[in-house]
Scaffold this motif. Structure first.
Motif, PDB file in Angstrom:
ATOM      1  N   PRO A 105       0.842  -1.204   0.000  1.00 19.44           N
ATOM      2  CA  PRO A 105       0.000   0.000   0.000  1.00 19.44           C
ATOM      3  C   PRO A 105       0.880   1.259   0.000  1.00 19.44           C
ATOM      4  CG  PRO A 105       0.011  -1.003   2.169  1.00 19.44           C
ATOM      5  CD  PRO A 105       0.835  -1.884   1.279  1.00 19.44           C
ATOM      6  N   PHE A 106       0.327   2.352  -0.492  1.00 17.15           N
ATOM      7  CA  PHE A 106       1.062   3.623  -0.456  1.00 17.15           C
ATOM      8  C   PHE A 106       0.976   4.216   0.944  1.00 17.15           C
ATOM      9  CE2 PHE A 106       0.447   4.039  -5.190  1.00 17.15           C
ATOM     10  CZ  PHE A 106       1.795   3.940  -5.481  1.00 17.15           C
ATOM     11  N   ARG A 107       1.845   3.747   1.798  1.00 19.88           N
ATOM     12  CA  ARG A 107       1.948   4.286   3.150  1.00 19.88           C
ATOM     13  C   ARG A 107       3.383   4.724   3.350  1.00 19.88           C
ATOM     14  NH1 ARG A 107      -1.328  -0.426   5.312  1.00 19.88           N
ATOM     15  NH2 ARG A 107      -3.450   0.311   5.051  1.00 19.88           N
ATOM     16  N   ASP A 108       3.562   5.772   4.132  1.00 20.43           N
ATOM     17  CA  ASP A 108       4.895   6.345   4.316  1.00 20.43           C
ATOM     18  C   ASP A 108       5.935   5.313   4.714  1.00 20.43           C
ATOM     19  OD1 ASP A 108       4.026   8.845   3.605  1.00 20.43           O
ATOM     20  OD2 ASP A 108       3.842   9.585   5.655  1.00 20.43           O
ATOM     21  N   ARG A 109       5.573   4.396   5.615  1.00 22.01           N
ATOM     22  CA  ARG A 109       6.583   3.446   6.100  1.00 22.01           C
ATOM     23  C   ARG A 109       7.097   2.538   4.980  1.00 22.01           C
ATOM     24  NH1 ARG A 109       3.872  -1.300   9.684  1.00 22.01           N
ATOM     25  NH2 ARG A 109       2.242  -1.866   8.209  1.00 22.01           N
ATOM     26  N   TYR A 110       6.230   2.171   4.031  1.00 23.63           N
ATOM     27  CA  TYR A 110       6.671   1.316   2.926  1.00 23.63           C
ATOM     28  C   TYR A 110       7.467   2.100   1.890  1.00 23.63           C
ATOM     29  CZ  TYR A 110       3.378  -1.934   5.025  1.00 23.63           C
ATOM     30  OH  TYR A 110       2.725  -2.738   5.903  1.00 23.63           O
ATOM     31  N   VAL A 111       7.062   3.336   1.653  1.00 24.94           N
ATOM     32  CA  VAL A 111       7.822   4.198   0.739  1.00 24.94           C
ATOM     33  C   VAL A 111       9.210   4.429   1.317  1.00 24.94           C
ATOM     34  CG1 VAL A 111       7.943   6.471  -0.350  1.00 24.94           C
ATOM     35  CG2 VAL A 111       5.752   5.265  -0.236  1.00 24.94           C
ATOM     36  N   GLU A 112       9.277   4.680   2.616  1.00 23.35           N
ATOM     37  CA  GLU A 112      10.574   4.880   3.274  1.00 23.35           C
ATOM     38  C   GLU A 112      11.419   3.608   3.205  1.00 23.35           C
ATOM     39  OE1 GLU A 112       9.508   6.232   7.192  1.00 23.35           O
ATOM     40  OE2 GLU A 112       8.759   8.151   6.416  1.00 23.35           O
ATOM     41  N   GLN A 113      10.797   2.453   3.370  1.00 24.12           N
ATOM     42  CA  GLN A 113      11.524   1.183   3.258  1.00 24.12           C
ATOM     43  C   GLN A 113      12.122   1.030   1.866  1.00 24.12           C
ATOM     44  OE1 GLN A 113      10.032  -2.787   4.139  1.00 24.12           O
ATOM     45  NE2 GLN A 113       8.920  -1.903   5.877  1.00 24.12           N
ATOM     46  N   LEU A 114      11.306   1.303   0.844  1.00 21.52           N
ATOM     47  CA  LEU A 114      11.789   1.180  -0.527  1.00 21.52           C
ATOM     48  C   LEU A 114      12.932   2.156  -0.775  1.00 21.52           C
ATOM     49  CD1 LEU A 114      11.542  -0.214  -3.260  1.00 21.52           C
ATOM     50  CD2 LEU A 114       9.814   1.509  -3.885  1.00 21.52           C
ATOM     51  N   ASP A 115      12.807   3.370  -0.270  1.00 19.48           N
ATOM     52  CA  ASP A 115      13.893   4.347  -0.405  1.00 19.48           C
ATOM     53  C   ASP A 115      15.178   3.820   0.233  1.00 19.48           C
ATOM     54  OD1 ASP A 115      12.181   6.108  -1.711  1.00 19.48           O
ATOM     55  OD2 ASP A 115      11.835   7.360   0.068  1.00 19.48           O
ATOM     56  N   ARG A 116      15.062   3.230   1.430  1.00 20.33           N
ATOM     57  CA  ARG A 116      16.245   2.681   2.119  1.00 20.33           C
ATOM     58  C   ARG A 116      16.855   1.519   1.340  1.00 20.33           C
ATOM     59  NH1 ARG A 116      13.174   3.502   6.673  1.00 20.33           N
ATOM     60  NH2 ARG A 116      12.641   1.318   6.860  1.00 20.33           N
ATOM     61  N   ILE A 117      15.995   0.670   0.785  1.00 22.67           N
ATOM     62  CA  ILE A 117      16.481  -0.458  -0.024  1.00 22.67           C
ATOM     63  C   ILE A 117      17.278   0.067  -1.214  1.00 22.67           C
ATOM     64  CG2 ILE A 117      15.761  -2.323  -1.577  1.00 22.67           C
ATOM     65  CD1 ILE A 117      13.374  -2.770   0.418  1.00 22.67           C
ATOM     66  N   CYS A 118      16.725   1.043  -1.891  1.00 18.22           N
ATOM     67  CA  CYS A 118      17.425   1.613  -3.048  1.00 18.22           C
ATOM     68  C   CYS A 118      18.751   2.243  -2.640  1.00 18.22           C
ATOM     69  CB  CYS A 118      16.529   2.626  -3.762  1.00 18.22           C
ATOM     70  SG  CYS A 118      15.149   1.840  -4.613  1.00 18.22           S
ATOM     71  N   GLU A 119      18.773   2.897  -1.477  1.00 18.76           N
ATOM     72  CA  GLU A 119      20.019   3.496  -0.977  1.00 18.76           C
ATOM     73  C   GLU A 119      21.056   2.417  -0.665  1.00 18.76           C
ATOM     74  OE1 GLU A 119      18.893   5.932   2.354  1.00 18.76           O
ATOM     75  OE2 GLU A 119      17.748   7.311   1.064  1.00 18.76           O
ATOM     76  N   GLU A 120      20.622   1.293  -0.101  1.00 25.35           N
ATOM     77  CA  GLU A 120      21.551   0.192   0.197  1.00 25.35           C
ATOM     78  C   GLU A 120      22.183  -0.350  -1.080  1.00 25.35           C
ATOM     79  OE1 GLU A 120      20.178  -2.970   2.841  1.00 25.35           O
ATOM     80  OE2 GLU A 120      18.787  -1.532   3.766  1.00 25.35           O
TER      81      GLU A 120
END
Length: 178
Positions: free
Chosen positions: A112-127
């Motif tokens: 779902p488009f929820r901040d916590r999942y968007v933030e997770q995806l951002d962190r994954i991409c940063e890793e």
């Protein structure tokens, strides 16, 4: 021989990939490609480069639909095999593969488009970026929002998992070399 597919399945895929590579397949609609491949599995989806079959037992089979799809499958296998565990945990598990095809764990829980999942995806991409790897197609180009068709939630529905990580660009070094 594959641990998942039958010899007949592998032969159908092999014949299809040979037709693709000899340009006998050409550019055809999904329905025609599915019919020509002739696998006995229901369709789970189709993209620009690959057709996804529901292989049963919690697995999906991605088969190249066009020549670039062969490279896409190879990219996923390459990234999965060569990523260190701390990166691989973000990738959908690959169970089996061959030339032009890959079998992965079936992930069904949509993100779902929820901040916590968007933030997770951002962190994954940063890793991945820290390891010199850019995985494209995880965000829409216009709005820069997560591309929901390429990500899912794990079984506990608390972690984002990448299910389509074929469009990879190595920025520097190789996985694990930052």
């Amino acid at each position: 021989m594959s641990i998942v597919l039958t010899e007949a399945d592998e032969e159908r895929i092999r014949a299809w990939i040979e037709a693709l590579e000899s340009d006998r397949a050409g550019s055809i609609a999904n329905e025609e490609a599915i019919a020509r491949i002739g696998l006995p599995y229901p369709i789970a989806g189709a993209g620009k480069h690959r057709i996804v079959f529901d292989a049963g037992e919690g697995l999906v089979l991605k088969v190249a639909k066009v020549p670039k799809g062969v490279a896409c499958n190879g990219n996923e296998v390459w990234l999965y095999d060569r990523s260190p565990p701390e990166l691989r945990r973000h990738l959908c598990d690959i169970v089996d593969f061959g030339y032009g095809w890959v079998v992965m764990k079936k992930m069904t829980a949509r993100v779902p488009f929820r901040d916590r999942y968007v933030e997770q995806l951002d962190r994954i991409c940063e890793e991945f970026l820290a390891a010199g790897i850019v995985i494209r197609d995880l965000y829409t180009r216009r709005r820069n929002r997560p591309r929901k068709k390429n990500i899912r939630l794990d079984e506990k529905r608390d972690k984002v998992v990448l299910i389509d990580y074929a469009n990879v660009h190595i920025a520097i070094g190789s996985p694990g070399e930052a």
